[in-house]
Design a protein around this motif. Structure first.
Motif, PDB file in Angstrom:
ATOM      1  N   LYS A 242       0.865  -1.179   0.000  1.00 24.81           N
ATOM      2  CA  LYS A 242       0.000   0.000   0.000  1.00 24.81           C
ATOM      3  C   LYS A 242       0.908   1.236   0.000  1.00 24.81           C
ATOM      4  N   ALA A 243       1.078   1.823  -1.191  1.00 25.13           N
ATOM      5  CA  ALA A 243       1.985   2.970  -1.291  1.00 25.13           C
ATOM      6  C   ALA A 243       1.326   4.214  -0.709  1.00 25.13           C
ATOM      7  N   ILE A 244       2.047   4.887   0.198  1.00 24.55           N
ATOM      8  CA  ILE A 244       1.525   6.098   0.834  1.00 24.55           C
ATOM      9  C   ILE A 244       2.239   7.320   0.270  1.00 24.55           C
ATOM     10  N   ASP A 245       3.526   7.199   0.031  1.00 19.51           N
ATOM     11  CA  ASP A 245       4.321   8.340  -0.433  1.00 19.51           C
ATOM     12  C   ASP A 245       5.522   7.788  -1.205  1.00 19.51           C
ATOM     13  N   THR A 274      14.505  -3.784  -4.761  1.00 17.52           N
ATOM     14  CA  THR A 274      13.038  -3.780  -4.923  1.00 17.52           C
ATOM     15  C   THR A 274      12.367  -3.861  -3.552  1.00 17.52           C
ATOM     16  N   LYS A 275      12.949  -4.665  -2.664  1.00 17.20           N
ATOM     17  CA  LYS A 275      12.428  -4.774  -1.290  1.00 17.20           C
ATOM     18  C   LYS A 275      12.577  -3.448  -0.550  1.00 17.20           C
ATOM     19  N   VAL A 276      13.791  -2.875  -0.629  1.00 17.92           N
ATOM     20  CA  VAL A 276      14.073  -1.618   0.086  1.00 17.92           C
ATOM     21  C   VAL A 276      13.073  -0.538  -0.352  1.00 17.92           C
ATOM     22  N   SER A 277      12.877  -0.403  -1.660  1.00 16.80           N
ATOM     23  CA  SER A 277      11.996   0.666  -2.149  1.00 16.80           C
ATOM     24  C   SER A 277      10.534   0.360  -1.847  1.00 16.80           C
ATOM     25  N   ALA A 278      10.170  -0.926  -1.791  1.00 17.95           N
ATOM     26  CA  ALA A 278       8.782  -1.286  -1.447  1.00 17.95           C
ATOM     27  C   ALA A 278       8.464  -0.806  -0.027  1.00 17.95           C
ATOM     28  N   ILE A 279       9.427  -0.967   0.880  1.00 10.66           N
ATOM     29  CA  ILE A 279       9.218  -0.494   2.255  1.00 10.66           C
ATOM     30  C   ILE A 279       9.138   1.034   2.263  1.00 10.66           C
ATOM     31  N   ALA A 280      10.046   1.677   1.516  1.00  5.74           N
ATOM     32  CA  ALA A 280      10.101   3.151   1.519  1.00  5.74           C
ATOM     33  C   ALA A 280       8.775   3.773   1.064  1.00  5.74           C
ATOM     34  N   VAL A 281       8.106   3.169   0.091  1.00  3.74           N
ATOM     35  CA  VAL A 281       6.868   3.791  -0.424  1.00  3.74           C
ATOM     36  C   VAL A 281       5.677   3.622   0.537  1.00  3.74           C
ATOM     37  N   ASN A 298      13.537  -8.234   7.777  1.00  5.07           N
ATOM     38  CA  ASN A 298      12.275  -8.722   8.354  1.00  5.07           C
ATOM     39  C   ASN A 298      11.084  -8.534   7.423  1.00  5.07           C
ATOM     40  N   PHE A 299      11.309  -7.955   6.248  1.00  5.09           N
ATOM     41  CA  PHE A 299      10.205  -7.660   5.320  1.00  5.09           C
ATOM     42  C   PHE A 299       9.681  -8.961   4.713  1.00  5.09           C
ATOM     43  N   GLU A 300       8.356  -9.127   4.803  1.00  9.01           N
ATOM     44  CA  GLU A 300       7.773 -10.382   4.318  1.00  9.01           C
ATOM     45  C   GLU A 300       7.274 -10.256   2.883  1.00  9.01           C
ATOM     46  N   GLY A 301       7.041  -9.022   2.418  1.00 10.88           N
ATOM     47  CA  GLY A 301       6.505  -8.827   1.069  1.00 10.88           C
ATOM     48  C   GLY A 301       5.029  -9.001   1.044  1.00 10.88           C
TER      49      GLY A 301
END
Ligand code: ADP
Length: 301
Positions: A242-245, A274-281, A298-301
């Motif tokens: 769920k991209a917020i920003d 791709t993981k790093v930027s997914a968390i950032a958004v 710890n990111f599960e995707g």
């Protein structure tokens, strides 16, 4: 351990939220104001630092409180900020007006970023000599980017260019960049070709290879990215989050990529990026949205 140098911009983003932007001659009350450390160079250095890789920032700020705040924010993220100098002009700023309907109006004043010159780069050639990878963008004078990349290649370093904001590139810069990471619109501007569809993106990417780039990653927002060279043409899907920003999506992607990059494992490094930027958004802000290495693990995707 790998050492990275980022040569680039350091800005303070001044963000105002309001119902609508004032017209000429009009004064309005806004809803909210906040001050966020930014600048593509600083964002990428912070991303690399937060992910636990040794990184040094080369750039300039003004003799003002924004400059001091920005240097502190970089240090807190593990960036070596010792060689950042104070210029004569003010610290670079971006005034960002965000309207209720989501539309942005952005006015950038480069300030001290425009004072990064050859003499400055020459003062820190030893820092470049001692690193493994040099990362640059286009928010400082383009001839200085070209100079820094040429010096880095002279010293046998790996060079990465994020050609943002979009502009045409001369052969010299292309020749001295081992890996170029544009988004779709930057790719369109560099090649003069449309990049609306997957086919068009591939064709434009191939043109960039013909222009002399050996390795290319085109970032495609929520669609992911395309890795292209003479042997590889590989799409990497983005995570469904769920991209917020999406501010600094590209900067966090580059941070992740640089951290993970080893001899020839670009594909694996893209997976990590791709993981790093997914968390950032999924978080607000630029530097504040970039995760630490523990959060990525710890990111599960
Ligand atoms: P830029 O900020 O430079 O325009 P992009 O928008 O292409 O960069 O984003 C860089 C990377 O961030 C993408 O390749 C993708 O992996 C990730 N990303 C961007 N937007 C999203 C999103 N909405 N959901 C998941 N990942 C995203």
């Amino acid at each position: 351990m790998k050492k990275v140098v980022v040569v680039g911009s350091i800005n303070m983003d001044l963000v105002t939220r309001c119902k609508r932007a004032p017209k000429g001659g009009e004064t309005l009350f806004g809803e909210e104001f906040f001050q966020v450390p930014g600048g593509k160079g600083a964002n990428q250095a912070v991303a690399i630092g937060k992910l636990g890789t040794e990184v040094t920032m080369l750039g300039k700020v003004g003799k003002d409180s924004f400059g001091k705040d920005l240097i502190n924010s970089m240090k807190e993220s593990g960036v070596d900020a010792r060689y950042i100098e104070e210029g004569e002009k003010s610290t670079g700023i971006a005034k960002i007006i965000v309207e209720e309907n989501g539309q942005n109006r952005i006015l950038v004043v480069a300030g001290a970023n425009s004072e990064v010159d050859k003499a400055y780069i020459d003062r820190y050639l030893d820092v470049i000599k001692e690193c493994d990878i040099v990362v640059a963008q286009l928010e400082i004078p383009v001839e200085i980017v070209a100079y820094a990349l040429a010096k880095a290649k002279e010293f046998g370093k790996m060079t990465i260019l994020n050609p943002a904001p979009a502009r045409e590139l001369d052969d010299e810069i292309i020749k001295n960049s081992d890996l170029i990471i544009p988004n779709e619109s930057e790719l369109a501007l560099i090649t003069g070709m449309p990049t609306e569809t997957e086919e068009e993106i591939k064709k434009a990417g191939e043109k960039l290879l013909d222009m002399g780039v050996s390795n290319l990653i085109v970032t495609l927002g929520s669609k992911g990215s395309l890795h292209l060279n003479r042997e590889v043409c590989e799409f990497h899907s983005a995570y469904k989050v769920k991209a917020i920003d999406t501010t600094a999506a590209g900067d966090s992607f580059i941070g992740g990529l640089v951290r993970e990059l080893k001899d020839n494992n670009v594909g694996e490094a893209i997976e990590f990026a791709t993981k790093v930027s997914a968390i950032a958004v999924t978080r607000k802000g630029a530097q504040t949205s970039i995760p630490t290495i523990e959060e990525v693990e710890n990111f599960e995707g």
